[in-house]
Scaffold this active site. Structure first.
Site, PDB file in Angstrom:
ATOM      1  N   HIS A  72       0.819  -1.220   0.000  1.00  0.00           N
ATOM      2  CA  HIS A  72       0.000   0.000   0.000  1.00  0.00           C
ATOM      3  C   HIS A  72       0.850   1.266   0.000  1.00  0.00           C
ATOM      4  O   HIS A  72       0.463   2.275   0.596  1.00  0.00           O
ATOM      5  CB  HIS A  72      -0.947   0.018   1.212  1.00  0.00           C
ATOM      6  CG  HIS A  72      -2.108  -0.922   1.074  1.00  0.00           C
ATOM      7  ND1 HIS A  72      -3.221  -0.628   0.312  1.00  0.00           N
ATOM      8  CD2 HIS A  72      -2.330  -2.152   1.590  1.00  0.00           C
ATOM      9  CE1 HIS A  72      -4.076  -1.644   0.378  1.00  0.00           C
ATOM     10  NE2 HIS A  72      -3.546  -2.582   1.134  1.00  0.00           N
ATOM     11  N   ASP A  90       1.786  -3.576  -9.716  1.00  0.00           N
ATOM     12  CA  ASP A  90       1.366  -4.832 -10.342  1.00  0.00           C
ATOM     13  C   ASP A  90       1.680  -4.850 -11.833  1.00  0.00           C
ATOM     14  O   ASP A  90       2.207  -5.831 -12.370  1.00  0.00           O
ATOM     15  CB  ASP A  90      -0.140  -5.042 -10.137  1.00  0.00           C
ATOM     16  CG  ASP A  90      -0.524  -5.101  -8.667  1.00  0.00           C
ATOM     17  OD1 ASP A  90       0.391  -5.200  -7.831  1.00  0.00           O
ATOM     18  OD2 ASP A  90      -1.720  -5.047  -8.367  1.00  0.00           O
TER      19      ASP A  90
END
Length: 457
Positions: free
Chosen positions: A49, A189
């Site tokens: 995060h 990602d």
């Protein structure tokens, strides 16, 4: 590192999965695919995060991936099918692509990649195509199945329209276009999916995007274990709520330091603006923010804005309902985790005798921060982490967005067999549903390669 995704000639006889996909494609469309595209999932070793806050992360690609068989079509449509029967077929006109963020179906993730490449290349019209998609990344597991699907679709669209883009351009485009589905993530990602290389993890940095090899220590094995709780980022507000809390914390800290807070969105940008260390940012958090949750009224009063401005300029579409915001906890996690990523890389680079123990400690501290400060764990993840540590892991933590999905554990090589057996017996066997999912839920992983196009020889 090559700058564009490789095109690899393959003999399908060497891959049972490619053969099955070719057969499924032929049964569906009555002709053969022209090429195949694949994009891997990833496991984030540390740095959770913080990519959307502007900080470096440290993932590696895994063997599990999204694979698509593709042919061209004169029908001016994009026809999508999936080898998994629960994912329904979908057809859309190349001139009528729309993405329903209120209804995050699998095909909309694919269309994010299509639309992103179309806009990046300013293509007035797209080539029609037929696709069959096959995935081996468990869905909603924190291993980036949705982003891998977006990346695979971006690669397919580039190739089908006979264009060429660099890995970096593809990664940046696919990171932006996933926002179409409503997920306000960073770029980790997509970056590792395109930039990964066999045998090495990567430190991924942003603005500008760059990837640096990180050699993992010999003698340690990484094991992924799925807690079997699914979490769909796009279908809940948990993820975007954390993005918004970090955004508000950035503005509150900037205001306290007399900066123009209105144009600052990320905690990392604030550190750059102040030109101080991460440790000094942690001191600033302690000085300025209070641990008690902030109300809308307190935020508006501190920033000198109206409730309407808060809703329109700062909150996202699916966080309009929020009434309290934990700014202190979120900022403390982000700055602490950013420091841990750099410490992890430094240990890998210097490779001391105690490297495995040091890295394990950093992973454990990361999980504690995710659990206690960022509150993105869940009881099943915490239980699984505890079992992994008792089973012999030197470090274990949630990986991915959290609220379900997977843990990643670092295990000394000589303990791997007993580790797997203990985790199996203590977490999976006692629960019938978990036991049924165990084969795809508990596995050793190694750093894999990045996205590629395959052409049959």
């Amino acid at each position: 590192m090559a700058t564009i995704p490789p095109k690899i000639k393959v003999q399908l006889s060497g891959s049972e999965r490619l053969q099955k996909l070719k057969q499924a494609f032929h049964e569906k469309y009555k002709h053969l695919p022209v090429f195949y595209a694949c994009a891997p999932g990833r496991v984030n070793l540390i740095g959770e995060h913080i990519d959307y806050c502007g900080y470096a992360v440290l993932p590696m690609a895994i063997e599990q991936n999204i694979l698509a068989a593709v042919s061209f079509s004169d029908s001016k449509t994009i026809q999508l099918a999936n080898t998994e029967p629960k994912y329904k077929d979908f057809t859309v006109s190349v001139d009528g692509i729309s993405i329903d963020r209120e209804n995050p179906q699998w095909h909309y993730y694919f269309l994010c990649g299509v639309r992103g490449i179309q806009e990046h290349l300013s293509l007035s019209s797209l080539a029609g195509m037929c696709c069959v998609v096959d995935g081996t990344i468990p869905a909603s597991s924190g291993l980036s199945s949705s982003s891998a699907l977006v990346c695979c679709a971006g690669l397919v669209t580039m190739e089908a329209n006979q264009k060429s883009l660099s890995k970096v351009a593809l990664a940046e485009t696919c990171a932006k276009c996933e926002h179409y589905i409503g997920t306000e993530g960073g770029g980790m990602d997509q970056s590792i999916s395109f930039l990964a290389e066999e045998g090495t993890a990567k430190l991924i940095e942003f603005n500008p995007l760059r990837a640096t090899d990180v050699r993992l220590p010999d003698g340690a094995v990484f094991v992924i274990a799925n807690c079997c709780v699914e979490m769909n980022k796009a279908a809940s507000s948990h993820f975007n709520m954390r993005v918004v809390e970090c955004r508000i914390a950035t503005k509150m800290l900037a205001k306290a330091r007399g900066l123009d807070w209105s144009c600052l969105l990320k905690l990392g940008d604030l550190q750059k603006e102040l030109q101080v260390s991460v440790e000094q940012m942690l001191e600033l958090v302690e000085e300025v923010l209070h641990p008690e949750p902030y109300s809308r009224e307190e935020i508006c009063q501190t920033l000198g804005i109206s409730a309407q401005q808060l809703c329109e300029d700062i909150l996202s579409a699916n966080t309009q309902h929020a009434t309290v915001f934990k700014l202190y906890q979120r900022a403390r996690h982000v700055y602490g985790e950013a420091a841990r990523v750099l410490q992890f890389k430094a240990v890998c680079d210097s490779s001391p005798v105690s490297a495995v123990a040091q890295l394990g400690d950093l992973m454990n501290r990361s999980h504690a921060s995710c659990r206690d400060l960022y509150e993105c764990s869940c009881p099943e993840l915490d239980q699984l982490v505890d079992i992994c540590l008792q089973a012999g892991a030197v470090g274990s933590r949630l990986t991915g967005a959290g609220w379900g999905g997977c843990t990643v554990s670092m295990v000394p090589g000589e303990r791997i067999d007993s580790f797997l057996q203990t985790v199996r017996e203590q977490y999976y066997v006692p629960d019938a549903r978990r036991s049924a999912l165990e084969k795809q839920s508990l596995f050793v992983t190694r750093p894999g390669g990045g996205a590629a196009i395959f052409i049959e020889e």
